[in-house]
Scaffold this active site. Sequence first.
Site, short mmCIF file in Angstrom:
data_model
loop_
_atom_site.label_atom_id
_atom_site.label_comp_id
_atom_site.label_asym_id
_atom_site.label_seq_id
_atom_site.Cartn_x
_atom_site.Cartn_y
_atom_site.Cartn_z
N GLU A 58 2.09 29.41 -15.42
CA GLU A 58 1.12 29.39 -14.31
C GLU A 58 0.44 30.76 -14.18
OE1 GLU A 58 2.33 29.86 -10.28
OE2 GLU A 58 1.14 28.16 -9.58
N TRP A 80 0.89 21.60 -10.74
CA TRP A 80 -0.44 21.48 -10.12
C TRP A 80 -1.03 20.07 -10.22
CZ3 TRP A 80 -2.77 24.50 -6.73
CH2 TRP A 80 -2.31 25.83 -6.59
N TYR A 94 -7.50 30.06 -7.84
CA TYR A 94 -7.07 31.42 -8.23
C TYR A 94 -7.76 32.02 -9.46
CZ TYR A 94 -3.33 30.42 -4.96
OH TYR A 94 -2.64 30.08 -3.85
N CYS A 145 -3.02 29.80 -1.15
CA CYS A 145 -1.92 30.22 -0.27
C CYS A 145 -1.71 31.73 -0.42
CB CYS A 145 -0.64 29.49 -0.64
SG CYS A 145 -0.76 27.75 -0.27
N ARG A 165 -0.67 33.20 3.17
CA ARG A 165 -1.00 32.62 4.48
C ARG A 165 -0.04 31.49 4.86
NH1 ARG A 165 -3.00 27.57 3.91
NH2 ARG A 165 -3.75 27.08 1.84
N ASP A 168 5.84 27.68 1.66
CA ASP A 168 6.80 26.58 1.56
C ASP A 168 8.12 27.22 1.11
OD1 ASP A 168 8.34 24.44 0.54
OD2 ASP A 168 6.63 23.45 -0.40
N1 THF Z 1 2.08 22.81 -1.81
C1 THF Z 1 3.31 22.74 -1.26
N2 THF Z 1 3.59 21.80 -0.36
N3 THF Z 1 4.28 23.61 -1.62
C2 THF Z 1 4.03 24.58 -2.55
O1 THF Z 1 4.95 25.37 -2.85
C3 THF Z 1 2.75 24.69 -3.13
N4 THF Z 1 2.42 25.68 -4.03
C4 THF Z 1 1.39 25.40 -5.02
C5 THF Z 1 0.36 24.61 -4.38
N5 THF Z 1 0.60 23.82 -3.34
C6 THF Z 1 1.81 23.77 -2.74
C7 THF Z 1 1.97 24.63 -6.17
N6 THF Z 1 3.22 25.18 -6.58
C8 THF Z 1 6.65 22.92 -7.19
C9 THF Z 1 6.70 24.31 -7.27
C10 THF Z 1 5.56 25.05 -7.05
C11 THF Z 1 4.36 24.42 -6.74
C12 THF Z 1 4.33 23.04 -6.63
C13 THF Z 1 5.47 22.29 -6.87
C14 THF Z 1 7.86 22.08 -7.47
O2 THF Z 1 7.84 20.88 -7.29
N7 THF Z 1 8.95 22.64 -7.94
C15 THF Z 1 10.13 21.90 -8.31
C16 THF Z 1 10.04 21.42 -9.73
C17 THF Z 1 9.86 22.53 -10.72
C18 THF Z 1 9.08 22.15 -11.98
O3 THF Z 1 8.79 20.98 -12.24
O4 THF Z 1 8.79 23.07 -12.74
C19 THF Z 1 11.35 22.78 -8.06
O5 THF Z 1 12.43 22.21 -7.91
O6 THF Z 1 11.21 24.00 -7.98
C20 THF Z 1 2.74 27.05 -3.74
O7 THF Z 1 2.46 27.99 -4.64
#
Ligand code: THF
Length: 263
Positions: A58, A80, A94, A145, A165, A168
């Site tokens: 990323e 994403w 970004y 974010c 800002r 999560d």
């Molecule tokens: N939206 C929300 N609700 N939370 C976020 O953290 C978030 N981000 C980015 C954009 N929108 C968001 C996307 N980043 C995961 C991790 C980071 C993300 C989005 C999703 C996630 O599902 N992680 C799991 C699986 C990991 C994987 O598949 O690699 C995990 O268990 O960590 C904030 O930057």
Amino acid sequence: MQEYLNALKTVMEQGVPSDDRTGTGTISHFGMQCRYDLRKGFPLVTTKKLHLKSIIHELLWFLDGDTNIKYLKDNGVSIWDEWADENGDLGPVYGHQWRSFPKPGGSTDQITNLIEQIKTNPDSRRLIVSAWNPGEVDDMALPPCHTLWQVRVQNGTMHLQLYQRSADMFLGVPFNIASYALLLEMLAHVTGNKAGEFIHTMGDAHIYSNHVEQVQTQLARDPREAPRLIIKRNVDRIFDFKFEDFEFEGYDPHPHIKAPVSV
Ligand code: THF
């Protein structure tokens, strides 16, 4: 990573139940700051296993100025997916703002300018990169974010502070800490500085209501020793880093904890 676990605890104990855009509901605490000293090891959460591949790809994708998820998909990264349109596009997020922030008659490559300024004017208090572009926020799949970050160099040691800002705390934040700590290490590497502190300033720090159980599981675990980041070769330009250049030595986390992401 006690700093992160303390922050989770603070949100659990002092957060107020809030409605949010996604409809999931959160416990939210407004305004927090954590400091991670990279000289004491790399700040990877050890109380659950993180998917390091997603974090590195990323960041390389941001630095490349890319805003289409194809590169991520090709490399097995799906974080994403939920926000992309049918062509894989996310709008001017970004990568676009970092490398081609629009201005009348052209655009600004904030990363190239930043590196140039660090090298020629290391005492500068203007070493800032902004992803928040009010004129384009409405065209983005998700307004950034990580709105703005600042670098400060003091006697050959480089620090980086991020203003996030919306945070999560369970899913995103462990990724975000690792990502910006890695960015700091990369910036320090290509400018001949030592990486110092990553300062993580958060606006709305929240735990989604469907992550509460996972947070409790995590807080019951004992954190383990921080891993060390190894950059395996000498890299001159920040845009030349490759996935294979990084190794995390001694990362020995507790098992992964699954949680649903709110879109
Ligand atoms: N939206 C929300 N609700 N939370 C976020 O953290 C978030 N981000 C980015 C954009 N929108 C968001 C996307 N980043 C995961 C991790 C980071 C993300 C989005 C999703 C996630 O599902 N992680 C799991 C699986 C990991 C994987 O598949 O690699 C995990 O268990 O960590 C904030 O930057």
